[in-house]
Design a protein around this motif. Structure first.
Motif, PDB file in Angstrom:
ATOM      1  N   ARG A 227       4.593  -6.951   8.806  1.00 34.05           N
ATOM      2  CA  ARG A 227       4.222  -7.031   7.388  1.00 34.05           C
ATOM      3  C   ARG A 227       2.751  -6.674   7.200  1.00 34.05           C
ATOM      4  O   ARG A 227       2.384  -5.968   6.248  1.00 34.05           O
ATOM      5  CB  ARG A 227       4.505  -8.438   6.845  1.00 34.05           C
ATOM      6  N   GLU A 228       1.898  -7.146   8.113  1.00 30.52           N
ATOM      7  CA  GLU A 228       0.471  -6.821   8.021  1.00 30.52           C
ATOM      8  C   GLU A 228       0.226  -5.327   8.197  1.00 30.52           C
ATOM      9  O   GLU A 228      -0.665  -4.763   7.552  1.00 30.52           O
ATOM     10  CB  GLU A 228      -0.318  -7.610   9.072  1.00 30.52           C
ATOM     11  N   LEU A 229       1.039  -4.673   9.027  1.00 33.94           N
ATOM     12  CA  LEU A 229       0.927  -3.221   9.176  1.00 33.94           C
ATOM     13  C   LEU A 229       1.254  -2.533   7.860  1.00 33.94           C
ATOM     14  O   LEU A 229       0.538  -1.610   7.431  1.00 33.94           O
ATOM     15  CB  LEU A 229       1.874  -2.724  10.284  1.00 33.94           C
ATOM     16  N   GLN A 230       2.309  -2.966   7.185  1.00 31.75           N
ATOM     17  CA  GLN A 230       2.679  -2.369   5.900  1.00 31.75           C
ATOM     18  C   GLN A 230       1.590  -2.590   4.843  1.00 31.75           C
ATOM     19  O   GLN A 230       1.407  -1.759   3.946  1.00 31.75           O
ATOM     20  CB  GLN A 230       4.008  -2.957   5.403  1.00 31.75           C
ATOM     21  N   GLU A 231       0.870  -3.701   4.980  1.00 35.61           N
ATOM     22  CA  GLU A 231      -0.165  -4.026   4.002  1.00 35.61           C
ATOM     23  C   GLU A 231      -1.477  -3.276   4.252  1.00 35.61           C
ATOM     24  O   GLU A 231      -2.364  -3.277   3.385  1.00 35.61           O
ATOM     25  CB  GLU A 231      -0.440  -5.539   4.033  1.00 35.61           C
ATOM     26  N   LEU A 232      -1.621  -2.616   5.407  1.00 34.70           N
ATOM     27  CA  LEU A 232      -2.867  -1.904   5.713  1.00 34.70           C
ATOM     28  C   LEU A 232      -3.173  -0.821   4.684  1.00 34.70           C
ATOM     29  O   LEU A 232      -4.333  -0.503   4.435  1.00 34.70           O
ATOM     30  CB  LEU A 232      -2.789  -1.267   7.110  1.00 34.70           C
ATOM     31  N   SER A 233      -2.134  -0.251   4.101  1.00 34.64           N
ATOM     32  CA  SER A 233      -2.341   0.825   3.121  1.00 34.64           C
ATOM     33  C   SER A 233      -3.146   0.343   1.919  1.00 34.64           C
ATOM     34  O   SER A 233      -3.800   1.142   1.239  1.00 34.64           O
ATOM     35  CB  SER A 233      -0.994   1.395   2.667  1.00 34.64           C
ATOM     36  N   LYS A 234      -3.119  -0.955   1.656  1.00 32.47           N
ATOM     37  CA  LYS A 234      -3.856  -1.502   0.512  1.00 32.47           C
ATOM     38  C   LYS A 234      -5.360  -1.621   0.796  1.00 32.47           C
ATOM     39  O   LYS A 234      -6.141  -1.917  -0.109  1.00 32.47           O
ATOM     40  CB  LYS A 234      -3.296  -2.871   0.131  1.00 32.47           C
ATOM     41  N   LYS A 235      -5.731  -1.401   2.055  1.00 29.39           N
ATOM     42  CA  LYS A 235      -7.136  -1.529   2.440  1.00 29.39           C
ATOM     43  C   LYS A 235      -7.927  -0.238   2.237  1.00 29.39           C
ATOM     44  O   LYS A 235      -9.142  -0.215   2.436  1.00 29.39           O
ATOM     45  CB  LYS A 235      -7.240  -1.944   3.920  1.00 29.39           C
ATOM     46  N   ALA A 236      -7.265   0.852   1.878  1.00 32.20           N
ATOM     47  CA  ALA A 236      -7.959   2.137   1.709  1.00 32.20           C
ATOM     48  C   ALA A 236      -9.034   2.025   0.630  1.00 32.20           C
ATOM     49  O   ALA A 236      -8.804   1.435  -0.425  1.00 32.20           O
ATOM     50  CB  ALA A 236      -6.971   3.236   1.361  1.00 32.20           C
ATOM     51  N   GLU A 237     -10.189   2.614   0.901  1.00 30.18           N
ATOM     52  CA  GLU A 237     -11.264   2.626  -0.090  1.00 30.18           C
ATOM     53  C   GLU A 237     -10.881   3.492  -1.287  1.00 30.18           C
ATOM     54  O   GLU A 237     -11.251   3.196  -2.429  1.00 30.18           O
ATOM     55  CB  GLU A 237     -12.558   3.179   0.536  1.00 30.18           C
ATOM     56  N   ILE A 238     -10.167   4.557  -1.005  1.00 31.58           N
ATOM     57  CA  ILE A 238      -9.777   5.499  -2.053  1.00 31.58           C
ATOM     58  C   ILE A 238      -8.564   6.277  -1.569  1.00 31.58           C
ATOM     59  O   ILE A 238      -8.315   6.364  -0.356  1.00 31.58           O
ATOM     60  CB  ILE A 238     -10.950   6.461  -2.378  1.00 31.58           C
ATOM     61  N   TYR A 239      -7.788   6.818  -2.505  1.00 34.78           N
ATOM     62  CA  TYR A 239      -6.652   7.680  -2.145  1.00 34.78           C
ATOM     63  C   TYR A 239      -6.840   9.061  -2.754  1.00 34.78           C
ATOM     64  O   TYR A 239      -7.236   9.200  -3.915  1.00 34.78           O
ATOM     65  CB  TYR A 239      -5.336   7.071  -2.644  1.00 34.78           C
ATOM     66  N   LEU A 240      -6.575  10.066  -1.935  1.00 30.02           N
ATOM     67  CA  LEU A 240      -6.576  11.455  -2.381  1.00 30.02           C
ATOM     68  C   LEU A 240      -5.132  11.913  -2.458  1.00 30.02           C
ATOM     69  O   LEU A 240      -4.450  12.007  -1.431  1.00 30.02           O
ATOM     70  CB  LEU A 240      -7.362  12.327  -1.395  1.00 30.02           C
ATOM     71  N   GLU A 241      -4.642  12.139  -3.657  1.00 29.47           N
ATOM     72  CA  GLU A 241      -3.246  12.529  -3.845  1.00 29.47           C
ATOM     73  C   GLU A 241      -3.169  14.036  -4.059  1.00 29.47           C
ATOM     74  O   GLU A 241      -3.769  14.576  -4.989  1.00 29.47           O
ATOM     75  CB  GLU A 241      -2.649  11.800  -5.043  1.00 29.47           C
TER      76      GLU A 241
END
Length: 505
Positions: A227-241
């Motif tokens: 679950r913590e691995l799945q939550e790592l994506s929320k730690k990004a400073e910014i997203y480039l889409e």
């Protein structure tokens, strides 16, 4: 006194030194497909122009001569691409027959790209010695193993992807107008489609969290739960889409998501002489055919395409796994796609609707026919039909009649070319290129961090983002309120009836 030219020289030197002091050492982690590496490479090149150092972390046997020729790299795995290709070949064979499911592809793709990455502690040791300041991480909502690298190195990172789930970056979810990546809906959804779209949003997140097979990543992230691995994506400073409102649907955006669609788009270079001659001599125009590096043509598909192509007056430039020329069809193993799209005789591209090619077609104003195979290619295909810049069909429905009808329709109806040329003008009117926007955003968060760009509620669940908990509470309160009203009504009715009885007695 110093002369004026000397003062200018000192100022330039001062600025140069200042730039070097603030230059960051950046790690770029890209997925193995060339299209993914090319996206990250475009950002890396722009960052290097601005004085930063950038290095890639890539599979040991990935050939980057065409997708990232100028960026140094650190390698991981052993025959990584060989193992990945063996896994994906089987899936793509099913896709070419229209028998592939998206979840089957997700599981196979994750196994193919993550297994070698999470087991190579030697490559990770090399990264630690570099002392990187920041990472740019290629990310897909069902492949998050790359996020383990900045986690292990304890450095901030930016995510880059063509498909970013709102649950991962804290974007608002508006299921009434924003179609799920797992549907083929447009923003103009009927009531039943909005219901299905909302349920699909929820089920996609649940499925990618809990139902895709897990893998052992304990070597590079001991103690980290799934679950913590799945939550790592929320730690990004910014997203480039890698998307753009011009080639998609309008949607709500928070400041931590920057649309940088068209990273691989660039002004064309001259075509090789033999290809230039082929295009120049095409009196009725050229149709480009390209299905990327993973799609597998079986004999039946190849025969259908060849049969239709030989009935056309246009020339066909086909990226295939062989080199030969048959009538009006030139098959070649190498296609300078961006440059070929820019040729004035190019009338149409038949494509699998990968993101990079979509934007290259947009930039050069060439309509498309799409035959999607995986992930975002299906939603990309629906977008081009919604925007009336092309047609698409499922590979399982392919017949000679359908293919010929689509080609003749797109070539014969001027609305497709007119629409995409209009969108191309809008796209090219931007003051910055996609790579420049991406690099500026990364420089900003390297200097200031990204906390001020994100909502504090980034950790909300799907149910909370969709306000399911709020509406459930309102529903319960309404039920309670109605029960109280009914109770009062019944009580009053009984009280009145009892009074009437007393009077009657």
């Amino acid at each position: 006194m110093f002369s004026f030219p000397f003062c200018i020289f000192l100022a330039i030197c001062s600025l140069y030194c200042q730039q070097q002091v603030h230059a960051a050492k950046i790690l770029a982690i890209a997925m193995p497909p060339h299209s993914h590496v090319a996206e990250s490479n475009a950002v890396a090149v722009e960052l290097m122009k601005r004085g930063h150092q950038v290095k890639f972390y890539l599979p040991d046997d990935l050939d980057t001569s065409k997708c990232a020729p100028d960026i140094p790299s650190i390698r991981y795995g052993q025959n990584t691409m060989y193992h990945a290709i063996k896994i994906l070949d089987k899936i793509m064979e099913l896709a070419s027959e229209g028998r592939n499911s998206r979840f089957r592809f997700m599981q196979a793709a994750r196994k193919a790209v993550c297994t070698q990455l999470v087991n190579d502690t030697t490559g990770l040791s090399k990264l630690r010695q570099e002392n990187f300041d920041f990472a740019i991480v290629d990310y897909l909502y069902f492949i998050k193993c790359y996020l383990l690298i900045p986690y292990n190195l304890s450095i901030p990172f930016a995510g880059i992807s063509s498909v970013i789930m709102p649950l991962d970056d804290g974007q608002p979810i508006s299921t009434s107008v924003s179609p799920s990546v797992m549907t083929l809906y447009t923003p103009n959804m009927a009531y039943h489609e909005r219901v299905i779209n909302t349920v699909t949003h929820i089920m996609t997140n649940i499925a990618t969290y809990y139902f895709l097979e897990a893998y052992d990543y304990s070597k590079i992230a001991p103690g980290l739960s799934w679950r913590e691995l799945q939550e790592l994506s929320k730690k990004a400073e910014i997203y480039l889409e890698n998307s753009d409102v011009v080639l998609g649907y309008p949607k709500l955006l928070m400041q931590n998501l920057i649309q940088v669609g068209g990273l691989t788009v660039k002004p064309p270079k001259p075509l090789p002489k033999n290809i230039q001659k082929f295009f120049d001599e095409a009196k009725h125009g050229v149709i480009i055919v390209s299905f990327g590096s993973t799609f597998k043509f079986n004999d039946n598909l190849k025969n259908i395409f060849m049969s239709v192509f030989q009935k056309l007056k246009q020339k066909i430039f086909w990226k295939a796994d062989e080199e030969k020329e048959i009538g009006n069809v030139l098959m070649t193993k190498w296609l300078p796609q961006n440059d070929a799209l820019a040729h004035p005789n190019t009338k149409l591209i038949i494509y699998h609707c990968g993101n990079n090619g979509m934007f290259e077609s947009l930039y050069h104003g060439v309509p498309l026919i799409c035959v999607p195979q995986e992930v975002d290619q299906f939603t990309n295909s629906r977008k081009l039909e919604y925007l009336k810049i092309g047609r698409f069909f499922d590979i399982a429905d392919l017949t000679e009649e359908l293919l010929q009808e689509c080609i003749l329709d797109v070539l014969g109806d001027p609305k497709y070319t007119s629409n995409i040329k209009h969108l191309s003008e809008i796209y090219q009117s931007r003051p910055e290129t996609a790579a420049e926007r991406a690099a500026s955003a990364i420089e900003h968060v390297i200097k200031y961090g990204g906390k001020h760009l994100r909502l504090d509620q980034v950790d909300l669940s799907t149910f909370q983002l969709l306000a399911v908990d709020v509406w459930f509470t309102i529903f319960v309160l309404l039920i309670v309120f109605m029960k109280i009203i009914i109770f009062i009504f019944v009580f009053c009715k009984r009280f009145v009836q009892s009074k009437i009885k007393i009077k009657q007695n």
